[in-house]
Design an enzyme around this catalytic site. Structure first.
Site, PDB file in Angstrom:
ATOM      1  N   HIS A 193      39.917  37.731  37.646  1.00 56.60           N
ATOM      2  CA  HIS A 193      39.468  36.642  37.262  1.00 56.60           C
ATOM      3  C   HIS A 193      40.796  35.526  38.089  1.00 56.60           C
ATOM      4  CE1 HIS A 193      37.710  32.936  35.634  1.00 56.60           C
ATOM      5  NE2 HIS A 193      36.568  33.774  35.170  1.00 56.60           N
TER       6      HIS A 193
ATOM      7  N   HIS B 271      32.368  37.171  29.298  1.00 56.14           N
ATOM      8  CA  HIS B 271      33.781  37.955  29.716  1.00 56.14           C
ATOM      9  C   HIS B 271      34.245  38.907  28.556  1.00 56.14           C
ATOM     10  CE1 HIS B 271      33.964  35.885  33.509  1.00 56.14           C
ATOM     11  NE2 HIS B 271      34.521  35.013  33.141  1.00 56.14           N
TER      12      HIS B 271
ATOM     13  N   GLU C 161      35.156  36.250  42.164  1.00 58.75           N
ATOM     14  CA  GLU C 161      35.151  37.307  41.126  1.00 58.75           C
ATOM     15  C   GLU C 161      34.073  38.228  41.373  1.00 58.75           C
ATOM     16  OE1 GLU C 161      34.730  35.339  37.059  1.00 58.75           O
ATOM     17  OE2 GLU C 161      34.921  33.695  38.472  1.00 58.75           O
TER      18      GLU C 161
END
Length: 335
Positions: free
Chosen positions: A169, A94, A301
């Protein structure tokens, strides 16, 4: 002037979203059930402090420059090897240690009225978290219909080619963020394949059929029915290959909570979707003192495939200078 972290409100009288300029994060989303009763359907905190302190496991934020995992935190691009911070086992996850979820974005546009919207912008610098080139990122949250939230993300590299793959997210619980687990939610996912992973949650490169596996949600199933057949729970990228199209977006998933009858239909133009059942959430104290345990929410996501920068058979996530990355998500709520 340094911009202070703050929470902005987006409301059309039917649904109300609280969105922070820290990570362009949805901190609260009030959605009606069939009786018109509102519940906050996203996990999060009452104040910004826990987000700023890094206590959120990516609650509600936009992650980048590259969402999901990059194997060994390394990739080659145009003859240069890039090394990224390792923050998830042997991987870079991420966007690294300080991804787009851990910075203040500028509010560059606000529209009120019947169709309100808010646009956040972030300037990512060359070398930030190891990634090449300057990139301008924009994220616009809007309420185009009574019970619909839309997110339009775009990014333009200024001077170097770079991988870009953003993801939203949010952890969803359609019964309400404080209502326990999502194991009784049902879901349909318009994907006939997943990208299976190795022991470090990195895709093997295979595109695997979900037929006759616990990953098959081509028809609606209760999330908890087969979750114990998946070691650790669901945390897998689905190949969005079979949904109807509408206005250039594919139907990705339909999530339902039978107790409140709230339903979320998700549409996107991204190639994949990480289906994650909050397997690593363990006793986090959130809004109103609610304690979020394992499976307290579910993440949908939409994204480029994990580790796509190192998998030549996956859709490319490389964006050339001056070209534009675009990614839209449409969240349609009904009851």
């Amino acid at each position: 002037m340094a911009v202070e972290p703050e929470i902005c409100v987006l409301s059309n009288g039917r649904i109300t979203a609280n969105i922070a300029n820290w990570g362009a994060t949805i901190t609260s989303l009030l959605v009606p059930d069939a009786q018109g009763d509102l519940a906050d359907v996203v996990l999060g905190f009452d104040t910004l402090e826990p987000y700023l302190k890094g206590m959120a496991p990516y609650f509600g934020c936009i992650v980048g420059r590259v969402a999901n995992r990059i194997k060994d935190g390394k990739f080659d691009l145009n003859g240069v090897e890039y090394s990224l911070p390792i923050n998830n086992g042997p991987n870079s996850l991420h966007g690294g240690l300080k991804g787009f979820d851990k910075v203040v974005w500028d509010v560059v546009e606000r529209k009120d009225g019947e169709y309100p919207s808010i646009t956040f912008q972030y300037e990512s610098k060359d070398g930030e978290e190891g990634y090449p080139g300057d990139v301008t990122i924009r994220a616009t949250y809007s309420l185009p219909e009574a019970t619909t939230l839309r997110l339009d993300m775009e990014a333009i590299p200024a001077n170097k080619a770079t991988p870009i793959s953003l993801a939203q997210h949010t952890y969803w619980n359609l019964a309400g963020h404080n209502s326990g687990t999502i194991l009784d939610h049902s879901i349909q996912i318009w994907a006939k394949h997943i990208t299976p992973v190795n022991e470090n949650t990195i895709p093997t490169g295979e595109i695997m059929s979900v037929q006759d596996t616990p990953f098959d949600f081509t028809t609606e199933h209760r999330i908890g029915d087969r979750i114990n057949d998946v070691p650790g729970g669901y945390d897998h990228n689905y190949v969005l290959d079979s949904g109807d199209e509408k206005n250039g977006l594919k139907h990705a998933a339909k999530l339902k909570d039978s107790s409140s009858s709230r339903t979320l239909d998700l549409w996107t133009d991204a190639p994949g979707m990480q289906f994650y059942t909050a397997n690593y959430v363990n006793g986090i104290t959130g809004k109103g003192g609610a304690v979020y345990g394992k499976h307290a929410g579910v993440c949908l996501e939409t994204q480029g495939f994990p580790n796509a920068i190192n998998q030549t058979n996956f859709p490319s996530v490389v964006v050339q200078p001056g070209a534009k990355y675009k990614h839209t998500m449409l969240f349609e709520f009904s009851a």
